[in-house]
Design an enzyme around this catalytic site. Structure first.
Site, PDB file in Angstrom:
ATOM      1  N   HIS A  56      43.872  77.000   8.043  1.00  0.00           N
ATOM      2  CA  HIS A  56      43.665  75.893   8.983  1.00  0.00           C
ATOM      3  C   HIS A  56      42.443  75.084   8.555  1.00  0.00           C
ATOM      4  O   HIS A  56      41.489  75.633   8.006  1.00  0.00           O
ATOM      5  CB  HIS A  56      43.532  76.378  10.432  1.00  0.00           C
TER       6      HIS A  56
ATOM      7  N   ASP B 143      40.846  72.806  10.752  1.00  0.00           N
ATOM      8  CA  ASP B 143      39.931  72.514  11.849  1.00  0.00           C
ATOM      9  C   ASP B 143      38.853  73.591  11.907  1.00  0.00           C
ATOM     10  O   ASP B 143      39.046  74.716  11.428  1.00  0.00           O
ATOM     11  CB  ASP B 143      40.673  72.403  13.178  1.00  0.00           C
TER      12      ASP B 143
ATOM     13  N   ASP C 177      35.420  79.807   7.449  1.00  0.00           N
ATOM     14  CA  ASP C 177      36.490  79.749   8.453  1.00  0.00           C
ATOM     15  C   ASP C 177      36.860  78.302   8.756  1.00  0.00           C
ATOM     16  O   ASP C 177      36.287  77.682   9.628  1.00  0.00           O
ATOM     17  CB  ASP C 177      35.990  80.451   9.720  1.00  0.00           C
TER      18      ASP C 177
ATOM     19  N   GLU D 102      43.745  75.360  15.245  1.00  0.00           N
ATOM     20  CA  GLU D 102      43.680  76.803  15.454  1.00  0.00           C
ATOM     21  C   GLU D 102      42.467  77.184  16.302  1.00  0.00           C
ATOM     22  O   GLU D 102      42.559  78.034  17.197  1.00  0.00           O
ATOM     23  CB  GLU D 102      43.637  77.528  14.105  1.00  0.00           C
ATOM     24  N   GLU D 103      41.329  76.563  16.040  1.00  0.00           N
ATOM     25  CA  GLU D 103      40.110  76.950  16.744  1.00  0.00           C
ATOM     26  C   GLU D 103      40.135  76.559  18.217  1.00  0.00           C
ATOM     27  O   GLU D 103      39.444  77.167  19.034  1.00  0.00           O
ATOM     28  CB  GLU D 103      38.878  76.325  16.066  1.00  0.00           C
TER      29      GLU D 103
ATOM     30  N   HIS E 285      31.947  81.039  13.474  1.00  0.00           N
ATOM     31  CA  HIS E 285      31.804  80.604  14.868  1.00  0.00           C
ATOM     32  C   HIS E 285      30.348  80.538  15.319  1.00  0.00           C
ATOM     33  O   HIS E 285      30.092  80.215  16.479  1.00  0.00           O
ATOM     34  CB  HIS E 285      32.583  81.502  15.827  1.00  0.00           C
TER      35      HIS E 285
END
Length: 449
Positions: free
Chosen positions: A90, A92, A123, A154-155, A420
């Site tokens: 992904h 995003d 990520d 996705e996030e 994150h």
């Protein structure tokens, strides 16, 4: 051939850094309240163009039901009856959070102590570069059919790709799905993730009074909604910090790779002298048992608060659910627990945000065995298996849509990556070695089946 792949990928690493820097510079947070949607559109086009260069001539953007764009493409081989491998990632990213907490600019790839720092470096933009490196190393020598999907939300967890797959299963059907959004046990310690916890997100609202009243005139007999909420939340853990929810088991054990307590303390940034929670091992608590986290509380802030009794308060809760337990059952147990542990007959309302089921990958198929051999060849050490405390709902959608497919979870997001969080980074050696492993896998699996 393995040494040629290794040499080719090593030679491409400087250019790969430059391309990862381009991608990290795109602020592709899929939340228009925080960043312009044009940033995600720019990232999607960047991904589409790069994969078109490595043989996905039909790479194009597909609008998914949540409004995000996924990059989808196919590359066929001339070998009859060749298996099909789907590559997933992904583009995003999570928002940067407090930019003041970053040691380097979050959207500028920066060299820090041998790592490449920047939001999305691991990520999941590092995994996108890993795919590209593997394909560039193989050139035209790819004896499998390839499919590609790189999603853009996705996030945010808004489920765009999940609903697209459910409505259009034929587009991404494959024999093997490489979900590249997890990571190794540590730098240089290769692993496949075989277990994902599910989740249940709820908001609990507590109400006790019609409005605020003076704490001097009414304090004592008047029920305090914030105190009631604190009591409810306290009931969700026992003295050693284990999550305890009536009707939900919390004694399961993890049988795969262990996670040393001291390493976990460092990885998680636990302060000196602060205890770890639970009566099991770190791996038990992290991958095999339910875990309740208080994500936020709505109540008067300290600054600006008055001498009055709080009439209403709310908390947002996240329950992680291990494989072996249905997430919906865990959700129902949590809701019942919150209501039954409310003191003083205060009014309790529980609002459900989302529920996602856990996932366990099979490890007895030919693709998994070939992938384990490929990791062994790339890293020179024995690979292991991990669980992941987070959730990837798409894996369950893939499993339902393609019940015959082998789903393999891997990626560059080892613990030091701090995904994150502020100061996210990736070890370039992880990108390089996993690209080698993926290239070996694609070549070996295609010729062995």
């Amino acid at each position: 051939m393995t040494e040629q792949i290794r040499d080719r990928i090593h030679a491409m690493m400087p250019a790969a850094r430059d391309q990862l820097a381009e991608l990290v510079a795109i602020r592709s947070v899929a939340d228009a309240r925080q960043f312009p949607p044009e940033e995600c559109a720019k990232a999607a086009e960047w991904v589409r163009a790069r994969f078109a260069e490595v043989g996905f001539a039909d790479a194009h953007l597909v609008r998914t039901p949540d409004g995000s764009d996924a990059v989808v493409g196919m590359r066929s081989t001339t070998r009859p009856d060749a298996p099909t491998v789907l590559l997933y990632a992904h583009y995003d990213v999570q928002p940067p959070l407090q930019e003041s907490a970053w040691r380097t600019p979050p959207f500028e790839l920066t060299d820090v102590d041998g790592r490449w720092a920047g939001r999305g470096a691991a990520d999941c933009k590092g995994n996108i570069l890993m795919h590209l490196l593997a394909l560039r190393a193989l050139g035209d020598d790819v004896p499998v059919n390839l499919k590609l999907v790189v999603e853009g939300s996705e996030e945010q967890g808004t489920g765009g790709l999940e609903r697209f797959v459910e409505a259009n299963p034929e587009v991404l059907t494959a024999d093997v799905i490489l979900v590249c959004d997890t990571g190794n046990a540590a730098v240089g310690r290769p692993a496949a993730t075989i277990s994902l916890r599910g989740f249940a997100n709820v908001i609990v609202h507590v109400e006790s009074l019609a409005s605020e009243v003076h704490s001097g005139m009414f304090g004592g007999p008047a029920p305090d909604a914030l105190a009631a909420l604190v009591a409810i939340l306290a009931s969700l853990r026992d003295e050693d910090g284990s999550t305890v929810i009536d009707g939900l088991g919390s004694t399961q054990s993890w049988t795969g790779e262990s996670y040393a307590a001291e390493q976990f303390r460092g990885d998680a940034g636990v302060l000196e002298g602060v205890d770890l929670l639970g009566d099991g091992s770190v791996a038990d608590e992290l991958w095999a048992r339910p875990a309740l986290t208080i994500l936020g509380i709505d109540c008067p802030p300290v600054v600006g608060s008055t001498a009055s009794i709080v009439p209403r308060a709310s908390a947002r809760l996240n329950l992680r659910v291990p494989p072996g337990t249905r997430a919906q059952d865990a959700h129902d147990a949590l809701v019942a627990h919150l209501r039954s542990h409310a003191p003083w007959n205060v009014h309790v309302k529980v609002e459900t945000e989302a529920v996602g089921e856990p996932f366990r990958a099979a490890t007895d198929g030919p693709a998994y065995r070939t992938f384990a051999d490929s990791l062994r060849s790339a890293y020179g050490v024995e690979p292991t298996t991990l669980g992941q405390g987070g959730s990837i709902p798409l894996c369950n959608v893939f499993a339902d849509a393609y019940p015959g497919a082998e789903i393999i979870l891997m990626g560059v997001e080892e613990p030091l990556a701090l995904i994150h969080a502020p100061n996210e980074s990736v070890d370039p050696g992880e990108i390089e070695k996993l690209a080698i492993a993926e290239a070996i896998f694609l070549r070996t699996y295609g010729t062995a089946t």
